[in-house]
Structure formats: C-alpha cells, structure tokens
Design a protein around this motif. Structure first.
Motif, PDB file in Angstrom:
ATOM      1  N   ALA A  80      29.148  -3.494 -44.862  1.00 23.11           N
ATOM      2  CA  ALA A  80      28.453  -2.907 -43.712  1.00 23.11           C
ATOM      3  C   ALA A  80      27.469  -1.834 -44.155  1.00 23.11           C
ATOM      4  CB  ALA A  80      29.465  -2.315 -42.743  1.00 23.11           C
ATOM      5  N   ASP A  81      26.366  -1.698 -43.427  1.00 23.73           N
ATOM      6  CA  ASP A  81      25.341  -0.702 -43.766  1.00 23.73           C
ATOM      7  C   ASP A  81      25.872   0.724 -43.687  1.00 23.73           C
ATOM      8  OD1 ASP A  81      23.441  -2.661 -44.230  1.00 23.73           O
ATOM      9  OD2 ASP A  81      22.595  -2.538 -42.196  1.00 23.73           O
ATOM     10  N   ASP A  82      26.834   0.967 -42.802  1.00 16.99           N
ATOM     11  CA  ASP A  82      27.350   2.326 -42.621  1.00 16.99           C
ATOM     12  C   ASP A  82      28.629   2.610 -43.418  1.00 16.99           C
ATOM     13  OD1 ASP A  82      29.008   0.699 -41.118  1.00 16.99           O
ATOM     14  OD2 ASP A  82      28.995   1.985 -39.346  1.00 16.99           O
ATOM     15  N   PHE A  83      28.993   1.711 -44.332  1.00 21.57           N
ATOM     16  CA  PHE A  83      30.180   1.905 -45.169  1.00 21.57           C
ATOM     17  C   PHE A  83      30.000   3.152 -46.028  1.00 21.57           C
ATOM     18  CE2 PHE A  83      32.520   1.336 -49.163  1.00 21.57           C
ATOM     19  CZ  PHE A  83      33.797   1.092 -48.692  1.00 21.57           C
ATOM     20  N   ILE A  84      31.039   3.965 -46.075  1.00 27.03           N
ATOM     21  CA  ILE A  84      31.024   5.159 -46.932  1.00 27.03           C
ATOM     22  C   ILE A  84      32.191   5.033 -47.902  1.00 27.03           C
ATOM     23  CG2 ILE A  84      31.143   7.669 -47.033  1.00 27.03           C
ATOM     24  CD1 ILE A  84      30.222   7.709 -44.101  1.00 27.03           C
ATOM     25  N   ALA A  85      31.885   5.030 -49.174  1.00 28.38           N
ATOM     26  CA  ALA A  85      32.918   4.927 -50.204  1.00 28.38           C
ATOM     27  C   ALA A  85      33.767   6.193 -50.210  1.00 28.38           C
ATOM     28  CB  ALA A  85      32.282   4.713 -51.568  1.00 28.38           C
ATOM     29  N   TYR A  86      34.992   6.048 -50.630  1.00 27.86           N
ATOM     30  CA  TYR A  86      35.957   7.148 -50.664  1.00 27.86           C
ATOM     31  C   TYR A  86      35.392   8.405 -51.331  1.00 27.86           C
ATOM     32  CZ  TYR A  86      40.149   9.730 -52.001  1.00 27.86           C
ATOM     33  OH  TYR A  86      41.079  10.710 -52.191  1.00 27.86           O
ATOM     34  N   ASP A  87      34.761   8.251 -52.470  1.00 34.12           N
ATOM     35  CA  ASP A  87      34.243   9.392 -53.222  1.00 34.12           C
ATOM     36  C   ASP A  87      33.137  10.153 -52.490  1.00 34.12           C
ATOM     37  OD1 ASP A  87      36.007   8.807 -55.255  1.00 34.12           O
ATOM     38  OD2 ASP A  87      34.521   7.757 -56.488  1.00 34.12           O
TER      39      ASP A  87
END
Length: 105
Positions: free
Chosen positions: A50-57
């Motif tokens: 997804a375009d709005d995915f934010i990785a944990y880090d």
C-alpha cells in the motif's frame, strides 16, 4: 479538568515486512489526585504494497495512537474513565464504622 494521556505500551509486527499487526495501548485520565486508566489491544492487517504503508522502523508513537483511535470509540473510552474519576471524587457509598476514627487520606 481531566487530562487524557494516550500511549503505546508495545507493538507486535510481522517479521517479513515489519508491518504492525497488534498495538497494545493505554489511556490514563488524570484530574488532580484522581486517576483512572484503561488498557487494550488493537489489531491491524498491514499491506506492505500500500502507498501509505509505514515500516516499523519509521513509526512514531503519535502515528500508532492515531491508528488505534481511528479504530475505536475514543469518546466512549474517555467518558468511561471520567465516570470512574467522578465516582472517586463523589462516592455514592462509604465504608467504616462510626465508633472508629476515620483514616486520614
């Protein structure tokens, strides 16, 4: 006036893509010497494509709190905590015996 402080106690994430699957949250209500709190979990289904995915880090606590609050009834949660504080401030029942001195607060 009651202050409501939201925090994230822990996150569970996928090992493959770092997507958050469970957020453990807490909200604490404080009004002078009176406090009440609630703890819960909110599950998510991450989509790494997804375009709005934010990785944990790259996450911030504010971002995750926003996710949690978007999935729940924040007003009802805070009203319930306020009711607990109000009940502490003005109890409808008391305990003790009339012949024993009251304990100091």
């Amino acid at each position: 006036m009651t202050d409501f402080n939201w925090s994230i106690a822990n996150l569970e994430r996928n090992t493959a893509d770092g997507g958050v699957v469970v957020a453990h949250w807490r909200v604490t209500a404080e009004d002078g010497k009176y406090t009440a709190s609630s703890y819960g979990t909110q599950s998510f289904t991450p989509d790494a494509s997804a375009d709005d995915f934010i990785a944990y880090d790259s996450l911030t606590e504010a971002t995750v709190i926003g996710w949690v609050q978007a999935e729940m009834d924040v007003e009802a949660t805070q009203e319930a905590l306020q009711a607990k504080i109000d009940a502490e401030k003005t109890p409808v029942t008391l305990s003790g015996t009339p012949w024993a001195p009251e304990a100091s607060e």
